[in-house]
Design a protein around this motif. Structure first.
Motif, PDB file in Angstrom:
ATOM      1  N   ASN B 269       0.974  -0.979  -0.697  1.00 52.70           N
ATOM      2  CA  ASN B 269      -0.018   0.473   0.076  1.00 52.70           C
ATOM      3  C   ASN B 269       0.938   0.951   0.525  1.00 52.70           C
ATOM      4  O   ASN B 269       0.538   2.293  -0.573  1.00 52.70           O
ATOM      5  CB  ASN B 269      -1.030   0.039   1.173  1.00 52.70           C
ATOM      6  CG  ASN B 269      -1.966   0.824   1.277  1.00 52.70           C
ATOM      7  OD1 ASN B 269      -2.373   1.307   0.020  1.00 52.70           O
ATOM      8  ND2 ASN B 269      -2.082   1.394   1.982  1.00 52.70           N
ATOM      9  N   ARG B 270       2.275   1.366   0.268  1.00 53.02           N
ATOM     10  CA  ARG B 270       2.870   2.470   0.603  1.00 53.02           C
ATOM     11  C   ARG B 270       3.244   2.650  -0.560  1.00 53.02           C
ATOM     12  O   ARG B 270       3.372   3.534  -1.012  1.00 53.02           O
ATOM     13  CB  ARG B 270       3.957   2.591   2.049  1.00 53.02           C
ATOM     14  CG  ARG B 270       2.986   2.334   3.040  1.00 53.02           C
ATOM     15  CD  ARG B 270       4.153   3.589   3.497  1.00 53.02           C
ATOM     16  NE  ARG B 270       3.147   3.975   5.167  1.00 53.02           N
ATOM     17  CZ  ARG B 270       4.546   4.258   6.556  1.00 53.02           C
ATOM     18  NH1 ARG B 270       5.942   4.362   6.447  1.00 53.02           N
ATOM     19  NH2 ARG B 270       3.600   4.500   7.481  1.00 53.02           N
ATOM     20  N   GLN B 271       4.078   1.577  -0.861  1.00 47.89           N
ATOM     21  CA  GLN B 271       4.872   1.982  -2.312  1.00 47.89           C
ATOM     22  C   GLN B 271       3.312   2.082  -3.344  1.00 47.89           C
ATOM     23  O   GLN B 271       3.739   2.778  -4.487  1.00 47.89           O
ATOM     24  CB  GLN B 271       5.096   0.063  -2.183  1.00 47.89           C
ATOM     25  CG  GLN B 271       6.290   0.693  -1.930  1.00 47.89           C
ATOM     26  CD  GLN B 271       7.265  -2.154  -2.526  1.00 47.89           C
ATOM     27  OE1 GLN B 271       6.080  -1.824  -3.190  1.00 47.89           O
ATOM     28  NE2 GLN B 271       7.795  -2.242  -1.724  1.00 47.89           N
ATOM     29  N   LYS B 272       1.929   2.133  -3.400  1.00 49.28           N
ATOM     30  CA  LYS B 272       1.698   2.178  -4.851  1.00 49.28           C
ATOM     31  C   LYS B 272       1.067   3.858  -3.779  1.00 49.28           C
ATOM     32  O   LYS B 272       0.807   4.320  -5.045  1.00 49.28           O
ATOM     33  CB  LYS B 272       0.076   1.152  -3.746  1.00 49.28           C
ATOM     34  CG  LYS B 272      -0.635   1.446  -5.598  1.00 49.28           C
ATOM     35  CD  LYS B 272      -1.200  -0.025  -5.506  1.00 49.28           C
ATOM     36  CE  LYS B 272      -2.953   0.546  -4.452  1.00 49.28           C
ATOM     37  NZ  LYS B 272      -4.401  -0.088  -4.761  1.00 49.28           N
ATOM     38  N   GLN B 273       1.140   3.749  -3.061  1.00 49.74           N
ATOM     39  CA  GLN B 273       0.756   5.324  -2.413  1.00 49.74           C
ATOM     40  C   GLN B 273       2.236   6.568  -2.905  1.00 49.74           C
ATOM     41  O   GLN B 273       1.863   7.361  -3.757  1.00 49.74           O
ATOM     42  CB  GLN B 273       0.751   5.316  -0.892  1.00 49.74           C
ATOM     43  CG  GLN B 273      -0.856   4.929  -0.540  1.00 49.74           C
ATOM     44  CD  GLN B 273      -0.410   5.795   1.347  1.00 49.74           C
ATOM     45  OE1 GLN B 273       0.505   5.350   1.701  1.00 49.74           O
ATOM     46  NE2 GLN B 273      -1.800   5.459   1.200  1.00 49.74           N
ATOM     47  N   ASN B 274       3.198   6.252  -3.271  1.00 52.55           N
ATOM     48  CA  ASN B 274       3.778   6.624  -3.671  1.00 52.55           C
ATOM     49  C   ASN B 274       4.139   6.799  -4.966  1.00 52.55           C
ATOM     50  O   ASN B 274       4.671   7.752  -5.885  1.00 52.55           O
ATOM     51  CB  ASN B 274       5.362   6.494  -3.158  1.00 52.55           C
ATOM     52  CG  ASN B 274       5.793   6.061  -1.324  1.00 52.55           C
ATOM     53  OD1 ASN B 274       5.848   7.767  -0.909  1.00 52.55           O
ATOM     54  ND2 ASN B 274       6.953   5.468  -0.824  1.00 52.55           N
ATOM     55  N   LEU B 275       3.317   5.766  -5.368  1.00 51.05           N
ATOM     56  CA  LEU B 275       4.274   5.588  -6.972  1.00 51.05           C
ATOM     57  C   LEU B 275       2.571   6.234  -7.410  1.00 51.05           C
ATOM     58  O   LEU B 275       2.968   7.743  -8.273  1.00 51.05           O
ATOM     59  CB  LEU B 275       3.479   4.144  -7.525  1.00 51.05           C
ATOM     60  CG  LEU B 275       4.762   3.869  -7.839  1.00 51.05           C
ATOM     61  CD1 LEU B 275       4.501   1.824  -8.154  1.00 51.05           C
ATOM     62  CD2 LEU B 275       5.912   4.420  -9.139  1.00 51.05           C
ATOM     63  N   ASN B 276       1.694   6.713  -6.617  1.00 51.95           N
ATOM     64  CA  ASN B 276       0.315   7.209  -7.304  1.00 51.95           C
ATOM     65  C   ASN B 276       0.399   8.757  -6.984  1.00 51.95           C
ATOM     66  O   ASN B 276       0.450   9.535  -7.924  1.00 51.95           O
ATOM     67  CB  ASN B 276      -1.145   7.003  -6.967  1.00 51.95           C
ATOM     68  CG  ASN B 276      -1.677   5.207  -6.654  1.00 51.95           C
ATOM     69  OD1 ASN B 276      -1.112   5.095  -7.998  1.00 51.95           O
ATOM     70  ND2 ASN B 276      -2.593   4.833  -6.096  1.00 51.95           N
ATOM     71  N   TRP B 277       1.278   9.405  -6.269  1.00 53.74           N
ATOM     72  CA  TRP B 277       1.068  10.547  -5.955  1.00 53.74           C
ATOM     73  C   TRP B 277       2.190  10.847  -7.094  1.00 53.74           C
ATOM     74  O   TRP B 277       2.107  11.932  -7.571  1.00 53.74           O
ATOM     75  CB  TRP B 277       2.454  10.661  -3.814  1.00 53.74           C
ATOM     76  CG  TRP B 277       2.332  12.024  -4.367  1.00 53.74           C
ATOM     77  CD1 TRP B 277       3.401  12.789  -4.443  1.00 53.74           C
ATOM     78  CD2 TRP B 277       1.353  12.616  -3.066  1.00 53.74           C
ATOM     79  NE1 TRP B 277       2.880  13.909  -3.475  1.00 53.74           N
ATOM     80  CE2 TRP B 277       1.311  14.125  -3.625  1.00 53.74           C
ATOM     81  CE3 TRP B 277      -0.252  12.283  -2.522  1.00 53.74           C
ATOM     82  CZ2 TRP B 277       0.928  14.748  -2.236  1.00 53.74           C
ATOM     83  CZ3 TRP B 277      -0.205  13.540  -2.169  1.00 53.74           C
ATOM     84  CH2 TRP B 277      -0.036  14.849  -2.246  1.00 53.74           C
ATOM     85  N   MET B 278       3.325  10.042  -7.287  1.00 53.45           N
ATOM     86  CA  MET B 278       3.704  10.916  -8.652  1.00 53.45           C
ATOM     87  C   MET B 278       3.117  10.997 -10.082  1.00 53.45           C
ATOM     88  O   MET B 278       3.627  11.473 -10.543  1.00 53.45           O
ATOM     89  CB  MET B 278       5.444   9.413  -8.182  1.00 53.45           C
ATOM     90  CG  MET B 278       5.772   9.920  -9.845  1.00 53.45           C
ATOM     91  SD  MET B 278       7.261   8.674 -10.426  1.00 53.45           S
ATOM     92  CE  MET B 278       7.112   7.991 -11.224  1.00 53.45           C
ATOM     93  N   HIS B 279       2.686   9.771 -10.071  1.00 54.17           N
ATOM     94  CA  HIS B 279       1.913  10.020 -10.795  1.00 54.17           C
ATOM     95  C   HIS B 279       0.135  11.186 -11.058  1.00 54.17           C
ATOM     96  O   HIS B 279       0.331  11.577 -11.634  1.00 54.17           O
ATOM     97  CB  HIS B 279       1.373   8.815 -11.781  1.00 54.17           C
ATOM     98  CG  HIS B 279       2.498   7.656 -11.949  1.00 54.17           C
ATOM     99  ND1 HIS B 279       3.316   8.028 -13.154  1.00 54.17           N
ATOM    100  CD2 HIS B 279       3.147   6.006 -11.110  1.00 54.17           C
ATOM    101  CE1 HIS B 279       3.852   6.436 -13.238  1.00 54.17           C
ATOM    102  NE2 HIS B 279       3.964   5.965 -11.746  1.00 54.17           N
TER     103      HIS B 279
END
Lengths: 329, 329
Positions: B269-279
């Protein structure tokens, strides 16, 4: 290049409700050839003023809920009361040649031979966005050809039901009795998207369980915020197999249409859908351009890894990539 | 230009948990001056490796549900068991100077004088995206300063709770007894975003009603698909006023943390959040650039009108605008 009619022939044929010409025009809108794209745009532009008069119904539910039987039964009922019905599908699974329900017309044998019904199997070989785009265009062509109810089936996988919700006036969720297990297959938020829920397979031994499911869903929906449409989300049961409950569902849809046309929601929703569609297309194109940029492709993988693992700030990574895009674009 | 410390002083001060330096560093991240932006990025980059160790909790609910009393009570409980707690807010209403709950620290008088708690009023004068960006950065700074629980309050208006859900590990929805009316204020989909629901104000005459609300919500949540976290959405009652139920809520959160760290969801979830934030940042910047283009601004209004009214195809309008953008960019 495949043979094409003249643009005038397409337009005249569609306006006359000629099914063969309609099918040919749909084939043009699904084509990826540049010449066909131009032709398709010209046809659509020409018939746009004749489109928009149908009532558009999205139908979703998990596999096994009986969607094609329901559409066969509901579509047949609608033709029996004089409606002309077009059936389309947004079905990303058809890409993987797992076989779309609507790709196999025999699943709707009765309806497919009904002169008042037009069934279009879903396009294959397109990505989901492309399927949705062509579904929207096919819908407009069918409306221009005089169909007055459009049924759009979606398998409820991933983003497809959001796309269908975004091009329809009414969204029907099919469910089964036995609340709990079968819901596991349903995407989050889908119950809140529904304008009505129909508990299907209310037949044989299942009648009582279906009635119980109806009341369970009814009390659950009570907890949801009221829909923007001004209509409460209704729950009822039906048996597509025994062709029971079709009239009730249609009455409910007609009441919805009446209320939303009176309170202004119907028009507002269509206008909003048109605008959203345009802006979604813009967003999609901008992103395709960005993520298709060769220099960005080259940098993205390693930046994504660092961002994902918390070694790089997502904001800074985004700025790095945007700098490349702006310089090189 | 306002006085700034050296970058080394900010970094050392934050790592040492110096509240005054932390506050000054936060002020830098909220600033819009170009020099401050660079400084803020440098500070964040330097402390990034020390961040990420807190458990991040989003708290939402309609106005009147008692969010600030809850945070006062819950935060005080957490400090009593040895936790260091930072309280932030994503509150778009503070822009309109209607007065943010957290802007007025007196609403959390006890907690604001607690040496183990750090309360940061929400930034004002920023658009929602800016508030979210600075909230995310403030969170990282607080983590680097040694706070081990981050509470992020959101008023639940518009997009703010989606933003908060996107930067937290656990999302708590506060509700009131008397299901029905008070839910009208809740945005669609918010119940499905919650990892737990706490029925607040379970005190005085309200104890029984709260217990009933708990069981109503419990049976409603039964109908929802299981969360990706692998944890069922729990419902319990509490009284922030009487400081009751805080331990139970913390136990539930700890169980959630344990389960999701074991089953891998926490990291994913944290990894996905980081990526989502960038995109999301990339998408936002692309759109700002597009819709800020003067020629597009000039054309957009009339095209939007035609698209909205069904006189122009949304796809063609999008293509027209994209052509301008690509030529002129």
């Amino acid at each position: 290049m495949r043979q094409r009619l003249s643009i005038e022939d397409y337009i005249a044929g569609i306006r006359a409700g000629d099914r063969i010409v309609l099918s040919q025009a749909i084939t043009v809108t699904e084509s990826r050839l540049p010449a066909d794209k131009e032709l398709a745009s010209a046809i659509l532009k020409a018939v746009l003023a004749q489109s928009g008069n149908a009532f558009r119904i999205g139908i979703t539910g998990v596999p096994g809920v009986g969607k094609s039987t329901f559409i066969e039964s509901f579509g047949t009922y609608l033709t029996s009361i004089g409606k002309r019905v077009a059936v389309l599908a947004v079905d990303p699974s058809s890409q993987k040649s797992r076989g779309s329900i609507l790709g196999d017309k025999t699943a709707m044998e009765k309806l497919s031979h009904n002169p008042k019904a037009y069934i279009r199997p879903s396009a294959t070989g397109l990505f989901l966005g492309g399927i949705a785009k062509s579904t929207r265009e096919i819908m407009l062509l069918c409306e221009a050809a005089g169909y007055d109810v459009i049924l759009i089936e979606t398998v409820g996988v991933g983003q497809s039901e959001t796309l269908v919700k975004g091009i329809t006036d009414f969204f029907l969720l099919l469910m089964l009795a036995g609340a709990g297990d079968e819901l596991q297959g349903i995407k989050k938020g889908i119950m809140e998207m529904a304008d009505a829920i129909a508990v299907n397979k209310a037949d044989g031994d299942n009648v009582q369980a279906a009635a119980m499911a109806v009341s369970t869903y009814q009390s659950a929906l009570h907890l949801f915020p009221k829909s923007e449409s001004g209509c409460a989300t209704e729950v009822l049961s039906c048996s597509a197999l025994e062709e029971k409950g079709m009239e009730q569902i249609w009455n409910l849809i007609q009441a919805f249409e009446k209320t939303t046309k009176e309170n202004g929601y119907f028009d507002q929703n269509r206008q909003k859908q048109n605008l959203n569609w345009m802006h979604d297309r813009i967003r999609q194109s901008l992103e395709d351009r960005f993520y298709g940029n060769p220099e960005i492709v080259m940098k993205l993988k390693s930046l994504e890894r660092d961002v994902r693992d918390g070694k790089e700030l997502p904001d800074l990574a985004a700025e790095d990539l945007l700098r490349i895009f702006i310089q090189k674009n």
